[in-house]
Design an enzyme around this catalytic site. Structure first.
Site, short mmCIF file in Angstrom:
data_model
loop_
_atom_site.label_atom_id
_atom_site.label_comp_id
_atom_site.label_asym_id
_atom_site.label_seq_id
_atom_site.Cartn_x
_atom_site.Cartn_y
_atom_site.Cartn_z
N ASP A 83 0.80 -1.28 -0.02
CA ASP A 83 -0.08 0.17 0.09
C ASP A 83 0.75 1.08 0.00
O ASP A 83 2.04 1.41 0.29
CB ASP A 83 -0.95 0.06 1.13
CG ASP A 83 -0.46 -0.34 2.62
OD1 ASP A 83 0.80 -1.10 2.57
OD2 ASP A 83 -0.77 0.42 3.63
N GLU A 141 -0.56 -2.12 5.19
CA GLU A 141 0.22 -2.05 6.43
C GLU A 141 0.13 -0.47 7.07
O GLU A 141 0.32 -0.43 8.15
CB GLU A 141 1.58 -2.08 6.03
CG GLU A 141 2.54 -2.21 7.07
CD GLU A 141 3.40 -0.83 7.82
OE1 GLU A 141 3.42 -0.74 8.88
OE2 GLU A 141 3.25 0.01 6.77
#
Length: 393
Positions: A83, A141
């Site tokens: 991400d 994350e």
């Protein structure tokens, strides 16, 4: 078993491809749990290598792949996060995000590209390898509850029927020189929890404080009282930070509002004192508010646990990295009060989380973060060398 020279040469041969993958990912960043195109790209690359995959983990974007060696051995999981962050990238960057307001400002594009190259090295040489390798491409994350927790909840790491004997994760470090790597056994990174407090009282005219409940003053008293928890209740030997970065009082120069909102974060390296202090935060907020005739509403959003590296595994990973890079390029990492959802893996399996240098003048989570792509010459080689040796037993 493959030699380190063979692995280093393979990583060098694939360097241009690794950089191209990183640039593609960097140009098309996606926020946490929205990594649809990123996941599709990763899945396509793995299928191209004839690596079996399973998809749909952690609300959808999570992917795991499996590489089986030609000899018996241990099962090693290798993790990369996918991400990006809600940051507008500096316009001066040559390779720039095409999704305005979204940027790979924490190096997850390098993590993903590097693991894809590791996957190719392992897959193309699998007949010579022992054990098996679980490739973990994880979303989210950067956002609570953390993609790692959801990958574990969904059973992603054991989806092919094998339980990992070890989990390996790597993360860029802006201030570390390119070509270097860093390790720390035991506790390395802090847990991270969010504290949200609403002080509710009776507002009114600032010139008549005796007729109201001064929520602003009570909010200030609450913030000060919280500092006593760390300074006087938590042992000085326990690293802990309790910081409040938001204080909202929607009043005016002569208006005390009915409600004040305070928000902050608590970071620590000790799970026992983490639980105890979070409980005390609620008690103190409630007590201070009641003392002055107000009411406190406390919401604690439990974040990531501490990253705690297995000591023996970390020592071995460090030694293997020294073999690949030279001992002069391997560093001992200090404690770090930032948080990482890799901590969830360390709670479940023997794990090692290490750093590799990318020589960026600007730090991560900033618009100017610019990691050195030369780091991708060695990052895949280090992880592949670790995994191959650990799979041998």
């Amino acid at each position: 078993m493959l030699s380190k020279e063979t692995i280093r040469a393979a990583a060098e041969t694939l360097y241009d491809q690794t950089v191209a993958m990183r640039r593609h990912l960097h140009s098309h960043p996606e926020l946490s749990f929205k990594e649809t195109a990123t996941g599709a790209y990763v899945a396509e690359r793995l299928r191209h290598l004839n690596i079996p995959i399973k998809t749909g983990f952690a609300t959808g974007p999570g992917i795991v792949g499996l590489i089986e060696g030609g000899r018996p051995g241990r099962t090693i999981a290798l993790r990369a996060d996918m991400d990006a962050l809600p940051i507008c990238e500096a316009k001066s960057h040559a390779v720039r995000s095409q999704n305005e307001g979204v940027m790979h400002a924490c190096g997850h594009d390098l993590h993903t590209a590097s693991l894809l190259t590791v996957a190719q090295i392992l897959q193309e040489n699998r007949a010579e390898l022992a054990g098996r390798y679980i490739l973990v491409f994880q979303p989210g994350e950067e956002s609570w509850p953390g993609g790692a927790s959801l990958m574990l909840k969904d059973g992603a790491l054991e989806a092919f029927g094998y339980k990992p004997d070890a989990v390996i994760g790597a993360h860029v470090l802006a201030e570390m020189a390119t070509g270097h790597a860093g390790f720390r056994p035991g506790t390395y990174m802090a847990s991270g929890d969010e504290i949200h407090i609403h002080i509710n009282g009776r507002g009114g005219h600032g010139g008549m404080p005796h007729q109201l409940t001064d929520t602003v003053l009570i909010g200030c008293e609450t913030v000060v009282a919280m500092q006593h928890l760390v300074a006087r209740e938590v042992p000085a030997t326990i690293p802990m930070v309790l910081s409040f970065g938001k204080f909202e009082a929607d009043g005016a120069t002569n208006v005390i509002p009915n409600t004040v909102y305070i928000a902050g974060t608590m970071r620590t390296m000790d799970e026992t004192w983490r639980a105890r202090t979070l409980e005390r935060i609620e008690q103190v907020a409630d007590g201070v508010a009641k003392t002055f005739g107000a009411r406190a509403e406390v919401e604690i959003r439990h974040g990531y646990p501490s990253v705690c590296n297995d000591a023996a595994l970390t020592a071995r990973a460090k030694a293997l990295t020294a073999e690949m890079l030279g001992s002069e390029n391997v560093e001992e990492m200090p404690l770090r009060m930032t948080a990482e959802d890799f901590g969830y893996y360390t709670q479940r399996y023997p794990s090692v989380f290490y750093r590799f240098g990318v020589s960026s003048a600007a730090g991560a989570h900033t618009p100017d973060f610019a990691p050195d792509e030369e780091s991708l010459r060695t990052a895949p080689a280090v992880m592949a060398w670790m995994a191959i040796n650990m799979a041998e037993g």
